[in-house]
Design a protein around this motif. Structure first.
Motif, mmCIF file in Angstrom:
data_model
loop_
_atom_site.group_PDB
_atom_site.id
_atom_site.type_symbol
_atom_site.label_atom_id
_atom_site.label_comp_id
_atom_site.label_asym_id
_atom_site.label_seq_id
_atom_site.Cartn_x
_atom_site.Cartn_y
_atom_site.Cartn_z
ATOM 1 N N LYS A 72 38.606 69.453 28.637
ATOM 2 C CA LYS A 72 38.944 68.158 28.041
ATOM 3 C C LYS A 72 37.697 67.432 27.576
ATOM 4 O O LYS A 72 37.762 66.568 26.694
ATOM 5 N N GLU A 73 36.529 67.792 28.147
ATOM 6 C CA GLU A 73 35.274 67.152 27.732
ATOM 7 C C GLU A 73 34.942 67.449 26.278
ATOM 8 O O GLU A 73 34.245 66.654 25.624
ATOM 9 N N LEU A 74 35.442 68.561 25.753
ATOM 10 C CA LEU A 74 35.204 68.862 24.351
ATOM 11 C C LEU A 74 35.820 67.779 23.468
ATOM 12 O O LEU A 74 35.330 67.503 22.368
ATOM 13 N N CYS A 75 36.884 67.167 23.955
ATOM 14 C CA CYS A 75 37.589 66.134 23.183
ATOM 15 C C CYS A 75 36.855 64.802 23.189
ATOM 16 O O CYS A 75 37.341 63.822 22.616
ATOM 17 N N LEU A 76 35.673 64.770 23.816
ATOM 18 C CA LEU A 76 34.838 63.571 23.793
ATOM 19 C C LEU A 76 33.857 63.599 22.633
ATOM 20 O O LEU A 76 33.100 62.638 22.444
ATOM 21 N N LEU A 77 33.863 64.672 21.857
ATOM 22 C CA LEU A 77 32.931 64.814 20.738
ATOM 23 C C LEU A 77 33.462 64.004 19.561
ATOM 24 O O LEU A 77 34.092 64.529 18.647
ATOM 25 N N GLU A 78 33.173 62.732 19.571
ATOM 26 C CA GLU A 78 33.799 61.800 18.632
ATOM 27 C C GLU A 78 33.374 62.022 17.183
ATOM 28 O O GLU A 78 34.022 61.505 16.269
ATOM 29 N N ASN A 79 32.298 62.782 16.936
ATOM 30 C CA ASN A 79 31.871 63.053 15.560
ATOM 31 C C ASN A 79 32.358 64.398 15.040
ATOM 32 O O ASN A 79 32.042 64.777 13.905
ATOM 33 N N LEU A 80 33.120 65.117 15.837
ATOM 34 C CA LEU A 80 33.568 66.449 15.438
ATOM 35 C C LEU A 80 34.550 66.370 14.269
ATOM 36 O O LEU A 80 35.563 65.677 14.339
ATOM 37 N N SER A 81 34.232 67.079 13.193
ATOM 38 C CA SER A 81 35.111 67.088 12.021
ATOM 39 C C SER A 81 35.736 68.457 11.779
ATOM 40 O O SER A 81 36.747 68.566 11.093
ATOM 41 N N LYS A 109 43.635 64.017 21.062
ATOM 42 C CA LYS A 109 43.907 62.809 20.273
ATOM 43 C C LYS A 109 42.673 61.937 20.098
ATOM 44 O O LYS A 109 42.629 61.074 19.210
ATOM 45 N N PHE A 110 41.646 62.165 20.920
ATOM 46 C CA PHE A 110 40.432 61.360 20.820
ATOM 47 C C PHE A 110 39.475 61.861 19.740
ATOM 48 O O PHE A 110 38.477 61.196 19.453
ATOM 49 N N LEU A 111 39.762 63.012 19.142
ATOM 50 C CA LEU A 111 38.909 63.535 18.073
ATOM 51 C C LEU A 111 39.307 62.885 16.751
ATOM 52 O O LEU A 111 39.837 63.533 15.852
ATOM 53 N N ILE A 149 48.195 65.529 19.092
ATOM 54 C CA ILE A 149 47.761 66.055 17.805
ATOM 55 C C ILE A 149 48.280 65.191 16.660
ATOM 56 O O ILE A 149 47.683 65.151 15.572
ATOM 57 N N CYS A 150 49.360 64.489 16.909
ATOM 58 C CA CYS A 150 49.947 63.617 15.870
ATOM 59 C C CYS A 150 49.135 62.342 15.666
ATOM 60 O O CYS A 150 49.388 61.591 14.724
ATOM 61 N N ASP A 151 48.150 62.084 16.542
ATOM 62 C CA ASP A 151 47.285 60.915 16.401
ATOM 63 C C ASP A 151 46.046 61.200 15.560
ATOM 64 O O ASP A 151 45.227 60.300 15.344
ATOM 65 N N LEU A 152 45.906 62.444 15.090
ATOM 66 C CA LEU A 152 44.720 62.822 14.316
ATOM 67 C C LEU A 152 44.937 62.436 12.852
ATOM 68 O O LEU A 152 45.301 63.257 12.016
ATOM 69 N N THR A 153 44.677 61.194 12.561
ATOM 70 C CA THR A 153 45.000 60.655 11.240
ATOM 71 C C THR A 153 44.125 61.210 10.126
ATOM 72 O O THR A 153 44.478 61.105 8.955
ATOM 73 N N ASN A 154 42.977 61.797 10.465
ATOM 74 C CA ASN A 154 42.095 62.378 9.444
ATOM 75 C C ASN A 154 42.259 63.883 9.297
ATOM 76 O O ASN A 154 41.571 64.496 8.475
#
Length: 347
Positions: free
Chosen positions: A147-156, A173-175, A195-200
């Motif tokens: 789950k720590e991978l999902c803390l990478l807020e700049n991951l595109s 959802k935090f990505l 996954i539905c929160d990934l607006t980008n």
């Protein structure tokens, strides 16, 4: 040839910015590299190097390191000293693990390529790569991702094709900056609602998994490309509901009453609930019925609703309708929409 190229680079000393020694059958990383303190780019791909030399830790101005197609068995600790590193290529090795601390100093790393290795898991410390934008770990043996991978807020961009993943953590959802997610050829049977929160998100590939239905609101993703061939998606086949009466536990009845009264801003209950943290904890797990919009706790019906994909999606040819998983609070609500719902199951 390799020795001559290295000698030429050493003559430049601190002025040398680029060293390329690809495909030279090098079996040991040259320790003389420590004399090139101004080095920016080092490429040693397609060699026979089994480990990095300790002297690499002196290359603090290095921005790009390519050790692809060598014989490395781990992501080495020495990398933590390369504080200017932005691009790291470790594809095509025999890497099975990260040495503890190897990610500590890589705060500027933007790209990490670990394709074609033997990784079965990722360390929690991968969440420290704060600047990471591109992470590709195709063709490994990952069974899960932390789950720590999902803390990478700049991951595109995240590529995890051809692994052994069985699920994706809800924390995805935090990505918020994620634009490209590739999960083809794994063993994933369910996508999280997050996954539905990934607006980008614009490109999603889940081809060759075992997904049957998609989470609610999945059809609202602003995708440009969506690939799902090779999944056993639920087909639109009528299922006749069995006429039953709803049988709820006392806790379910009480919880539904309290949650729905709170939704109507009942002042007495809103005041009283503050004195009972245990009750607040219980009702915080409540869900909303997809038909009537009222709240319920645990007893419900899980159904499948079929909706057309967005006209803006470039999609797999076999996808005409998207099967969405929805939750319904009672048979009464189901019977209101029965003809439009399929795959009923009580949970």
């Amino acid at each position: 040839m390799a020795e001559r190229l290295l000698v030429g680079a050493l003559k430049g000393g601190k002025r040398t910015k680029i060293v390329t020694l690809n495909g030279k059958k090098i079996t040991k990383m040259p320790s003389a590299l420590e004399k090139l303190s101004g080095l920016k780019i080092l490429s040693l791909k397609n060699n026979l190097i089994p480990k990095v030399c300790p002297e690499i830790s002196t290359l603090t101005q290095l921005t790009a390191l390519n050790l692809g197609n060598n014989l490395l068995e781990e992501v080495p600790e020495e990398l933590k000293y390369l504080t200017s590193l932005k691009k790291l290529h470790l594809f095509g090795n025999r890497i099975r693990r990260f040495v503890p601390g190897s990610c500590d100093g890589l705060q500027n790393l933007v790209l990490l390529n670990l394709n074609n290795n033997l990784l079965t898991c990722l360390p929690q410390e991968i969440g420290r790569l704060n600047s990471l934008s591109y992470l590709t770990i195709n063709y490994n043996q990952l069974a899960s991702i932390p789950k720590e991978l999902c803390l990478l807020e700049n991951l595109s961009e995240l590529q995890l094709n051809y692994n052994q993943l069985i699920c994706i953590p809800g924390q995805i959802k935090f990505l918020k900056k994620l634009q490209k997610l590739l999960l083809a050829r794994n063993n994933i049977d369910d996508l999280p609602e997050g996954i539905c929160d990934l607006t980008n998100l614009r490109i999603l590939d889940i081809a060759g998994n075992i997904v049957q239905v998609f989470p609610p609101q999945f059809q609202n993703l602003q995708l440009k490309e969506f690939y799902c061939e090779g999944n056993p998606l639920v087909l639109r086949q009528p299922v006749h509901a069995v006429e039953q009466e709803d049988v709820w536990s006392l806790q379910e009845i009480a919880s539904r009453f309290v949650m729905n009264q709170l939704a109507e801003n009942n002042p007495l209950l809103m005041q009283a609930i503050e004195c009972y943290p245990q009750i607040r904890n219980i009702i915080s797990r409540g869900k909303e019925c997809a038909i009537c919009g009222k709240s319920f706790l645990t007893t419900c019906l899980e159904c499948v609703e079929f909706v057309p994909p967005s006209k803006n999606w470039k999609i797999s040819k076999n996808l005409q309708l998207i099967p969405l998983r929805i939750l319904i609070c009672s048979y009464k609500c189901f019977n209101q929409r029965g003809p439009d719902l399929f795959g009923i199951a009580q949970v």
